[in-house]
Scaffold this active site. Sequence first.
Site, PDB file in Angstrom:
ATOM      1  N   ASN A 187     -47.277  50.019 -81.503  1.00  0.00           N
ATOM      2  CA  ASN A 187     -48.349  49.631 -82.415  1.00  0.00           C
ATOM      3  C   ASN A 187     -49.585  49.251 -81.595  1.00  0.00           C
ATOM      4  O   ASN A 187     -49.562  49.293 -80.359  1.00  0.00           O
ATOM      5  CB  ASN A 187     -47.904  48.509 -83.360  1.00  0.00           C
ATOM      6  CG  ASN A 187     -47.523  47.222 -82.630  1.00  0.00           C
ATOM      7  OD1 ASN A 187     -48.078  46.884 -81.589  1.00  0.00           O
ATOM      8  ND2 ASN A 187     -46.559  46.504 -83.179  1.00  0.00           N
ATOM      9  N   LYS A 197     -51.149  46.406 -81.049  1.00  0.00           N
ATOM     10  CA  LYS A 197     -50.978  45.227 -80.202  1.00  0.00           C
ATOM     11  C   LYS A 197     -50.168  45.579 -78.955  1.00  0.00           C
ATOM     12  O   LYS A 197     -50.527  45.193 -77.829  1.00  0.00           O
ATOM     13  CB  LYS A 197     -50.302  44.119 -80.998  1.00  0.00           C
ATOM     14  CG  LYS A 197     -50.057  42.832 -80.227  1.00  0.00           C
ATOM     15  CD  LYS A 197     -49.459  41.776 -81.146  1.00  0.00           C
ATOM     16  CE  LYS A 197     -49.211  40.466 -80.401  1.00  0.00           C
ATOM     17  NZ  LYS A 197     -48.118  40.575 -79.423  1.00  0.00           N
ATOM     18  N   ASP A 217     -40.272  51.291 -87.741  1.00  0.00           N
ATOM     19  CA  ASP A 217     -38.971  51.977 -87.781  1.00  0.00           C
ATOM     20  C   ASP A 217     -39.056  53.228 -88.649  1.00  0.00           C
ATOM     21  O   ASP A 217     -38.512  54.286 -88.310  1.00  0.00           O
ATOM     22  CB  ASP A 217     -37.890  51.054 -88.346  1.00  0.00           C
ATOM     23  CG  ASP A 217     -37.685  49.796 -87.523  1.00  0.00           C
ATOM     24  OD1 ASP A 217     -37.994  49.821 -86.318  1.00  0.00           O
ATOM     25  OD2 ASP A 217     -37.222  48.795 -88.096  1.00  0.00           O
TER      26      ASP A 217
END
Length: 485
Positions: free
Chosen positions: A207, A209, A274
């Site tokens: 992601n 971050k 996921d």
Amino acid sequence: MNPAFSKVVQQFGEHGAHALVIGDVMLDRYLLGEVNRISPEAPVPVVLIKSEQQRVGGAANVAANLALLGISTKMIGLMGNDSEGQTLLKAMQSHGITTEAMLTSQHRPTIAKTRILGGHQQMLRLDQEDTQNLNESEQAEILANIDTALAAQPALVILSDYAKGLLTETVCQQVIQRCRARQIPVLVDPKGRDYSKYRGATALTPNKKETAEACDSSQQDPALIAKATALKQRLQLDFLAVTRGEEGITLIDDSTHHLNATAKQVFDVSGAGDTVIATLAAGLMHGLSALDSLSLANIAAGVVVGKVGTVPITKAELLDALMTAQGNEQAHKICALEELKQKVSRWKQQGQKIVFTNGCFDLLHAGHVTYLEAAKKRGDKLVLGLNTDRSVSALKGPTRPVVNENDRARVLAALESVDAVILFDEDTPLNLIMAVQPDVIAKGSDYTAAQVVGGKEVLSWGGEIALIDLVEGRSTTNLIKKMHA
């Protein structure tokens, strides 16, 4: 959106290939209740529990997403010799996940996260875990199970790393190297700051971050994607997919592609990553490109973030979302000029070949459809300039068009061969052609190249003129004559 997505999703699991997921499995518990008062013992809310849910989490949720999409899925992970482990095992099996390669540790508990919710608000989370790396005995067992699983030749392997100790550098590198030797793609959902243990994988899906941390940067850094590109090259990946929440997904392969987020309402982003990596894997296993697979994953993520808690997507839900997205996208094919220019610019940046054609397309018939399909084959994207009602009347007479311009545009936008529709009111589409600057201009073979409006201009910037054979006996004029016969 690729209109063939629904057909591909319907075929998920039909060819018999299976996926292997390796990673940190966990049990997600949800205690759901109501908050009506503050405790007299301390300034904390009192949650009156109404129900309890047990769900698969972590790498097990990746496997559940795959299994519920119809993909035969095997899971390798580590759980404790405890009640949570037995609950997790039964939950995985209830989703159709093959668990024979799961290992039970005598030294650590099953990872479990218990979330207490008052209404839709999470009040508290309780974690049970031991995040130390595997000991030598556990690592040897895991590697032995991996060798057995790889001998069965999975179509694809996913490493789902939640930094809970299973995916050590040794395990990751041995999986990647053994898969490379067997030409098995490896997708990784990474964790941590040092991604060197994933070197040589097919792709990573961090992601925003996580990407910033791995690049020793910040999420606000305007050069973050450039740094991520350098990271991809350093790790010798085929591609890198950065999931960016409400900003969508950025794919970095030989170039950079950005996909806008599709979610209309976001309740909980838990488990969205996921769903992304599982749907990406399913798409790749069924012949879709990385970009198309991520487009599919983007739609799937938009579904699960609209739910509370970690919930995998099902094939039926994805098909429903595709139908909705396709309907919305068809309407969005109808563009104003500035919007069309932006679309064409993006397509050209992606190396797409732009075809332009124009016409009245009144009373759409088989001749029109055949012509547009042939025109689309001359490139990658087909832009259709559609005469307004006024210009049709000027060309065809006061009794035309039979169908008004908005209805004609909407029907044409529903065709798979058409990628954009724009109405034009001028006598010729020359100004529109100059604005779009297509690579190919298509017209019926009843014209000569010299008669094609804009043909000379398209040739001047290195484009080409395509004269498309027409279907004999198919015309709007003939249809009107039959109606009045």
